[in-house]
Design a protein around this motif. Structure first.
Motif: not given
Length: 140
Positions: A72-78, A81-89, A108-112
């Motif tokens: 699992a992971g995340f990235s605070p992009r410009k 915010i990208s959340l990296y979670l299992a996709a085919y679930n 990815c799941v994207y949140i503001n």
């Protein structure tokens, strides 16, 4: 042979977060750091130059393509915010319905911002992602 660009490395997670320009994104990145660390039980590691990952698993596809990725992971992009979670679930969609304001891509799941989502649902998504990937790719 294909060499993945996004690999775990020894770059500083804190230094990366400190360099996030937008103050709200930086604050949310610290909150996400706590949420992901507590929920996964893994220390944060940098993956590539912009992904903060937790845990690791080794995948191998039928095509022969294989590599390592964070559970699992995340990235605070410009932009978001990208959340990296299992996709085919299969359970992911049910949880996402309760998450709050988000958009989703293939993996990815994207949140503001964190204020747009329910943290307890994010925690359930993280746990479910880790569990799903460990079952799908045993051996780590």
């Amino acid at each position: 042979m294909y060499e993945p660009k996004t690999k775990e490395n020894d770059s500083s997670v804190i230094e990366f977060i400190e360099n996030v320009e937008h103050p709200q994104k930086r604050e949310d990145a610290y909150k996400l750091l706590d949420i992901f660390t507590e929920t996964t039980g893994f220390p944060a590691k940098m993956w590539g130059t912009s992904i903060i990952g937790f845990g690791t698993y080794h995948y191998k596809y039928a095509t022969g393509h294989e590599g390592d990725a964070p559970l699992a992971g995340f990235s605070p992009r410009k932009a978001k915010i990208s959340l990296y979670l299992a996709a085919y679930n299969p359970e992911r969609e049910a949880l996402l319905a309760d998450l709050g304001k988000y958009t989703a891509g293939k993996g990815c799941v994207y949140i503001n911002k964190i204020a747009d989502i329910k943290v307890e649902v994010l925690e359930a998504l993280i746990k479910q992602s880790v569990s799903f990937l460990r079952k799908t790719y045993p051996g780590e």
